[in-house]
Design a protein around this motif. Structure first.
Motif, short mmCIF file in Angstrom:
data_model
loop_
_atom_site.label_atom_id
_atom_site.label_comp_id
_atom_site.label_asym_id
_atom_site.label_seq_id
_atom_site.Cartn_x
_atom_site.Cartn_y
_atom_site.Cartn_z
N LEU A 109 38.46 43.45 36.93
CA LEU A 109 38.56 42.00 36.77
C LEU A 109 39.74 41.63 35.89
CD1 LEU A 109 37.39 39.19 37.30
CD2 LEU A 109 35.87 39.53 35.33
N TRP A 110 39.96 42.38 34.84
CA TRP A 110 41.11 42.12 33.97
C TRP A 110 42.41 42.30 34.74
CZ3 TRP A 110 42.03 40.54 28.98
CH2 TRP A 110 43.30 40.82 28.46
N ARG A 111 42.48 43.35 35.52
CA ARG A 111 43.69 43.60 36.29
C ARG A 111 43.89 42.54 37.37
NH1 ARG A 111 48.51 46.01 35.64
NH2 ARG A 111 49.37 46.76 37.62
N ALA A 112 42.80 42.12 38.00
CA ALA A 112 42.90 41.12 39.06
C ALA A 112 43.39 39.79 38.53
CB ALA A 112 41.55 40.94 39.75
N ALA A 113 43.09 39.47 37.27
CA ALA A 113 43.51 38.20 36.67
C ALA A 113 44.80 38.35 35.87
CB ALA A 113 42.39 37.65 35.78
N GLY A 114 45.59 39.38 36.19
CA GLY A 114 46.79 39.64 35.41
C GLY A 114 47.83 38.54 35.49
N ARG A 115 47.88 37.77 36.57
CA ARG A 115 48.85 36.69 36.71
C ARG A 115 48.26 35.34 36.38
NH1 ARG A 115 53.77 39.00 36.55
NH2 ARG A 115 53.88 40.80 37.94
N GLU A 116 47.06 35.33 35.83
CA GLU A 116 46.45 34.06 35.44
C GLU A 116 47.12 33.53 34.17
OE1 GLU A 116 44.14 32.46 37.02
OE2 GLU A 116 43.43 33.94 38.47
N PRO A 117 46.98 32.25 33.89
CA PRO A 117 47.47 31.73 32.62
C PRO A 117 46.82 32.46 31.45
CG PRO A 117 46.94 29.93 34.10
CD PRO A 117 46.45 31.19 34.76
N GLY A 119 44.84 33.65 28.50
CA GLY A 119 43.51 33.31 28.02
C GLY A 119 42.47 33.26 29.12
N VAL A 120 42.89 33.05 30.38
CA VAL A 120 41.92 32.95 31.47
C VAL A 120 41.21 34.28 31.68
CG1 VAL A 120 41.67 32.62 33.96
CG2 VAL A 120 43.03 31.03 32.63
N ARG A 121 41.98 35.35 31.77
CA ARG A 121 41.33 36.64 32.02
C ARG A 121 40.54 37.12 30.82
NH1 ARG A 121 46.20 41.10 32.47
NH2 ARG A 121 47.46 40.45 30.71
N THR A 122 40.97 36.75 29.61
CA THR A 122 40.20 37.12 28.43
C THR A 122 38.83 36.45 28.45
OG1 THR A 122 42.20 37.40 27.11
CG2 THR A 122 40.13 37.08 25.91
N VAL A 123 38.80 35.17 28.78
CA VAL A 123 37.52 34.47 28.88
C VAL A 123 36.67 35.05 29.99
CG1 VAL A 123 36.45 32.23 29.35
CG2 VAL A 123 38.46 32.36 27.88
N ALA A 124 37.28 35.37 31.13
CA ALA A 124 36.54 35.89 32.28
C ALA A 124 35.87 37.22 31.95
CB ALA A 124 37.46 36.04 33.49
N VAL A 125 36.61 38.15 31.36
CA VAL A 125 36.02 39.46 31.07
C VAL A 125 35.02 39.38 29.91
CG1 VAL A 125 37.98 40.75 31.99
CG2 VAL A 125 37.99 40.07 29.59
N MET A 126 35.24 38.46 28.97
CA MET A 126 34.28 38.31 27.88
C MET A 126 32.97 37.73 28.41
SD MET A 126 35.36 39.44 24.97
CE MET A 126 34.37 38.57 23.76
N LEU A 127 33.05 36.77 29.32
CA LEU A 127 31.83 36.23 29.92
C LEU A 127 31.07 37.32 30.68
CD1 LEU A 127 33.06 32.78 31.29
CD2 LEU A 127 31.27 33.12 29.60
N LEU A 128 31.79 38.16 31.40
CA LEU A 128 31.13 39.22 32.16
C LEU A 128 30.53 40.27 31.25
CD1 LEU A 128 30.54 40.24 35.03
CD2 LEU A 128 32.66 41.55 34.90
N ALA A 129 31.27 40.69 30.23
CA ALA A 129 30.76 41.72 29.32
C ALA A 129 29.57 41.23 28.52
CB ALA A 129 31.87 42.18 28.38
N GLY A 130 29.47 39.93 28.28
CA GLY A 130 28.35 39.40 27.52
C GLY A 130 27.18 38.98 28.36
#
Length: 610
Positions: A109-117, A119-130
């Motif tokens: 998921l982190w790699r897939a969101a590599g071209r996101e603005p 903070g987007v991928r950080t929020v996405a992976v934190m939501l998933l991990a939590g």
């Protein structure tokens, strides 16, 4: 200099965002492993029994000599069978492998969101991990972690291949996902539908190759399964779902299950964030996101890019005739006549990602499927495969709220309609510049006509605080009040696991090898007892699974009990939760000496046939 600064920012974000997500996931996995007593859930042992029988030469069967497909995770079961054949125990392998797959899913998921603005991928992976559902069912010993990983990896490969071409790896990944759970075929079908609708006529050869690869792998497995078991769908599906006449009760139970899931996952906040990009886009406030624009305005086969220079000779003249209003390469392409105001630049064509519409299609359709089948007895097990897509959409929505509105710069030098440049010389293929992103660098970013409006100080502080609050609330709700309070504690998972294991070991040591037992939980007791078993709820019984019963009134997967049929098979021992057989004292007598633990005797009742 800019490239070095970008690499420095990338390393800093990876060290903070990804590091925090992996650390949170590791702590979360340990928490649930302790809550489960470092033992897989009971349903996982059904697959373990199939794996052990297969490794010992009996075939993928629950009872030797009975061909019933009482599992829905062939690939997971086959992997455990290989591990058993190599000498490893299925419970330990399942726990370790499931945890590793959870970490791999976060990394993908982190790699897939590599071209996101940022903070987007950080929020996405934190939501998933939590998320408590994602972590619990990844550490449960079941196939959920493998299926989620394959679905996400297949979707990422699909998004990359439909833009860049290449080998149809997504077809193989989706085929493996469909071999792990039948819903993988649904995800693959939705991917094809999305591609056909958004890019009609594009990459037909790749599409055909992908479909053929999927059919070759999954079709071969499906043909073997029908030949071996005699049905196109697993026996568990027939035991849980009534496809022919799905009544209102089954769908109502599915809606209640969805309501419960959303209730412990921040309520309507996540769906609201998912809807933000669409609402803002529809209302005209601000510029559309790059991801949404890339899926809505795909480049045509004649669109120039650093990776697709203009063709020369007869082919180039044909391109000019077919597209007279486009700039020839290497200049950016502008349609003519253009819009009244220039739009923000599209992302680089070599940048692959998960389009917003694609993610939304997967999340909504898969959720509708869960509602249709009546939900599940767990809190969020069925929803785990779409959580990465949902959280990526939610992170994009949060970014859109944080990102200020944009307006066109009021500059005299900025034309209202793009000029036409038809006399520029085309660049031959041999002299075309290589794509920096293909070499590991950053793609060129053309100057944007959009000028951002500076956000207010209150918005600059409030939105990040709301994001942190959302992360904490979602993790606390889904984990503590969700899976812990609604599943782990009510089901007494640690006590039940210990009691069933003790009952199974007692039966193996105190009954003849030809004894027949009947159970209402067909996991740990059959696995440890190694005796022929009657599954009272029909997961491993063809007759019970195919009974016509009006579903939706009871617990999913526990509605097709036929006590007359079960007792008619005259099992030597019956092990159940509760005291159901006290009503038949002439047929079965209680066995009180199977355990010395009061908690075990309170949880399980064992009966012996008179």
């Amino acid at each position: 200099m800019d490239h070095e600064r970008h690499e420095s920012d990338e390393r800093r974000e990876r060290a903070t965002g990804l590091g925090l997500a992996v650390a949170l996931l590791a702590l979360h996995l340990v928490y649930y492993a302790r809550l489960l007593g470092f033992d897989p859930v009971d349903d996982a042992y059904i697959s373990f029994r199939y794996a052990v029988n297969w490794a010992h030469g009996f075939g993928p069967v629950f009872n030797p000599g009975e061909r019933v497909e009482g599992y829905t995770n062939f690939l997971w079961m086959a992997m455990l069978a290989i591990a058993t054949w190599l000498g490893a125990g299925p419970p330990a392998v399942a726990l370790i492998l499931g945890s590793l797959l959870a970490v791999a899913t976060v990394l993908v998921l982190w790699r897939a969101a590599g071209r996101e603005p940022r903070g987007v991928r950080t929020v996405a992976v934190m939501l998933l991990a939590g998320d408590g559902s994602f972590v619990l069912w990844s550490a449960s010993g079941m196939e959920t972690g493998l299926f989620t990983f394959l679905v996400l990896a297949g979707a990422v490969a699909f998004g990359r291949e439909r833009q860049q071409g290449g080998l149809p790896v997504s077809g193989l990944l989706f085929a493996l996902a469909a071999m792990t759970r039948p819903e993988g075929a649904l995800v693959f079908a939705l991917s094809l539908v999305y591609h056909a609708v958004t890019w009609p006529g594009r990459r037909v050869g790749w599409s055909v190759t992908t479909i053929l690869l999927f059919l070759a792998v999954f079709g071969s497995y499906l043909a073997w399964r029908y030949h071996f078991y005699g049905f196109w769908l697993p026996n568990t599906f027939y035991a849980k779902v009534d496809v022919e006449s799905a009544g209102e009760a089954q769908i109502a139970r599915g809606l209640a299950h969805l309501q419960t899931f959303l209730g412990v996952h921040s309520g309507p906040l996540i769906p609201a964030l998912i809807a933000v990009p669409f609402l803002i886009g529809a209302s005209g406030r601000g510029a559309r996101s790059d991801v949404a624009r890339s899926e809505e305005q795909p480049s045509t086969p004649h669109a120039p890019s650093p990776c697709r220079p203009a063709r020369t000779g007869a082919k180039g003249e044909e391109d000019k005739r077919r597209n007279p209003g486009f700039l020839p390469s290497p200049f950016p392409r502008f349609p003519h006549p253009g819009p009244r105001r220039p739009v923000a630049p599209s992302p680089h064509p070599c940048v692959a990602g998960l389009p917003t519409g694609y993610c939304l299609l997967l999340v909504t359709t898969y959720t509708a499927y869960i509602v249709f089948v009546g939900g599940d007895w767990s809190v969020g097990r069925f929803f785990v495969p779409v959580l990465p897509f949902a959280y990526l959409l939610a992170a994009r929505g949060g970014w859109r709220l944080h990102q200020p509105a944009r307006r066109v710069a009021a500059s005299p030098g900025l034309p209202r309609s793009p000029p036409r440049h038809e006399e520029h010389e085309e660049v031959p293929l041999s002299q075309a510049p290589l794509c920096p992103s293909c070499l590991g660098g950053e793609p060129p970013v053309p100057p944007s006509p959009w000028r951002p409006i500076a956000p207010s100080p209150g918005r600059r502080v409030a939105v990040p605080l709301l994001g942190v609050a959302l992360l904490a609330a979602n993790a606390w709700g889904s984990s503590y009040y969700g899976e812990r309070e609604r599943y782990a504690l009510p089901f007494e998972v640690r006590l039940s696991s210990q009691a069933r294991r003790a009952a199974g070991e007692w039966l193996r040591q105190n009954t003849p090898v030809d004894a027949v037992i009947a159970v209402d939980a067909a996991g740990q007791i059959p696995y440890y007892s190694q005796r022929q078993t009657i599954d009272m709820y029909g997961l491993n019984e063809v007759y019970l699974a195919h009974r016509r019963v009006s579903l939706g009134q009871g617990t999913p997967g526990h509605e097709k009990l036929d006590l007359t049929y079960v007792l008619g098979r005259r099992p030597d021992y019956v092990v159940i939760y509760g005291a159901m057989l006290d009503a038949f004292p002439d047929l079965y007598a209680r066995v009180d000496d199977w355990t010395d633990e009061p908690g075990f005797a309170r949880y399980l009742s064992m009966y012996r046939r008179r």
